[in-house]
Design a protein around this motif. Structure first.
Motif, PDB file in Angstrom:
ATOM      1  N   TRP B  73       0.796  -1.586  -0.380  1.00 44.22           N
ATOM      2  CA  TRP B  73       0.247  -0.053   0.338  1.00 44.22           C
ATOM      3  C   TRP B  73       0.985   1.221   0.209  1.00 44.22           C
ATOM      4  CZ3 TRP B  73      -4.040  -1.501   4.825  1.00 44.22           C
ATOM      5  CH2 TRP B  73      -4.786  -2.365   4.133  1.00 44.22           C
ATOM      6  N   GLY B  74       2.337   1.304  -0.573  1.00 45.04           N
ATOM      7  CA  GLY B  74       3.153   2.551  -0.703  1.00 45.04           C
ATOM      8  C   GLY B  74       4.624   2.180  -0.308  1.00 45.04           C
ATOM      9  N   GLU B  75       4.971   2.756  -1.275  1.00 49.44           N
ATOM     10  CA  GLU B  75       6.574   2.335  -1.591  1.00 49.44           C
ATOM     11  C   GLU B  75       7.605   2.568   0.040  1.00 49.44           C
ATOM     12  OE1 GLU B  75       7.723   1.333  -6.311  1.00 49.44           O
ATOM     13  OE2 GLU B  75       7.363   3.175  -5.084  1.00 49.44           O
ATOM     14  N   GLN B  76       8.358   2.107   0.315  1.00 52.96           N
ATOM     15  CA  GLN B  76       9.680   2.730   1.458  1.00 52.96           C
ATOM     16  C   GLN B  76      10.296   3.251   0.977  1.00 52.96           C
ATOM     17  OE1 GLN B  76      10.179   1.204   4.644  1.00 52.96           O
ATOM     18  NE2 GLN B  76      11.655   2.774   4.860  1.00 52.96           N
ATOM     19  N   VAL B  77      10.395   3.527  -0.528  1.00 54.60           N
ATOM     20  CA  VAL B  77      11.435   4.584  -0.747  1.00 54.60           C
ATOM     21  C   VAL B  77      10.604   5.957  -0.875  1.00 54.60           C
ATOM     22  CG1 VAL B  77      10.977   4.445  -3.213  1.00 54.60           C
ATOM     23  CG2 VAL B  77      12.433   4.972  -2.744  1.00 54.60           C
ATOM     24  N   GLN B  78       9.154   5.919  -0.828  1.00 56.45           N
ATOM     25  CA  GLN B  78       8.633   7.473  -0.511  1.00 56.45           C
ATOM     26  C   GLN B  78       8.867   7.978   1.160  1.00 56.45           C
ATOM     27  OE1 GLN B  78       7.484   9.320  -2.568  1.00 56.45           O
ATOM     28  NE2 GLN B  78       7.451   7.575  -4.496  1.00 56.45           N
TER      29      GLN B  78
END
Lengths: 64, 122
Positions: B73-78
Motif C-alpha cells: 500500500w505504499g513504497e518504502q522509498v517514498q
C-alpha cells in the motif's frame, strides 16, 4: 582554516555530521546543536588530524 | 581536532515537516487524529505519493505511525525520501537560527551534502 560543519544526508534520511577546522573540543560544541536537532547519535569518531600530520612528518624524516 | 558523528534521524519538528512536504511537493501536513487501516494515530499526517494511508508523525515521541501493508500500500522509498527531506530542512532551519550560512549540494549517490560555514552571515 575555515570552520565548517558538513552534513551528509543519505537517501534514507540517515545523517553523518563532520566538523572541520576546529581546535580541540571546540568542534563538539560547535556541532552539538545540529546533532541534537537531528536525532539520536549512533556513532562517533574523533579525528586527531594534527597528531596524524606530525606522525607522517616523523616517518618521512626517518625514511630519509 | 575534528569529529564525525552518525545520527539516526528523528522527526520532532513541525516546521521541518512542513518544509519537507513543500520541498517534495506533497500536500501540507495536517495535525489531528488520522485513521489508518485498522487503527488511528494522532500527530502530523503527511500524504506520501501513491500511499493508501498517510504517515502520522508524533513529534513528542518521534514515532511515525503508518500502515503500508509491507510495501503493497505504499513504497518504502517514498518514506525514505520524506526522512531525507526532513533531515535536510531541519538542518537548514537550525543553521539559520544560529546565524550560519548553509549551502546544499546533491551527490551522485542520491545523498545531499550540506555545508555550514560557522560564523558566516546568512
Amino acid at each position: 582554516m575555515n570552520k565548517t560543519i558538513e552534513i551528509i544526508v543519505a537517501p534514507n534520511g540517515q545523517t553523518r555530521v563532520e566538523t572541520q577546522g576546529f581546535v580541540g573540543s571546540e568542534c563538539r560544541d560547535a556541532s552539538r546543536f545540529i546533532e541534537q536537532a537531528l536525532g539520536q547519535q549512533t556513532d562517533e569518531l574523533l579525528k586527531a588530524e594534527f597528531h596524524q600530520t606530525v606522525s607522517n612528518q616523523q616517518q618521512i624524516r626517518q625514511g630519509e | 581536532m575534528s569529529h564525525l558523528v552518525s545520527i539516526q534521524t528523528e522527526v520532532r519538528d513541525p516546521a521541518a515537516i512542513r518544509a519537507a512536504c513543500d520541498r517534495l511537493h506533497l500536500p501540507e501536513p495536517v495535525f489531528g487524529q488520522t485513521k489508518l487501516y485498522s487503527s488511528t494515530a494522532t500527530g502530523w499526517a503527511v500524504r506520501l505519493p501513491d500511499w493508501r494511508y498517510p504517515i502520522v508523525c508524533d513529534v513528542s515521541t518521534a514515532q511515525i505511525a503508518f500502515d503500508n501493508f509491507g510495501g503493497r500500500w505504499g513504497e518504502q522509498v517514498q518514506l525514505d525520501r520524506f526522512f531525507q527531506g526532513y533531515a535536510v530542512e531541519r538542518t537548514k532551519i537550525e543553521a539559520r537560527k544560529k546565524g550560519h550560512s548553509v549551502t546544499e549540494q546533491p551527490l551522485e549517490d542520491g545523498s545531499v551534502k550540506l555545508t555550514i560555514q560557522v560564523g558566516g552571515a546568512v
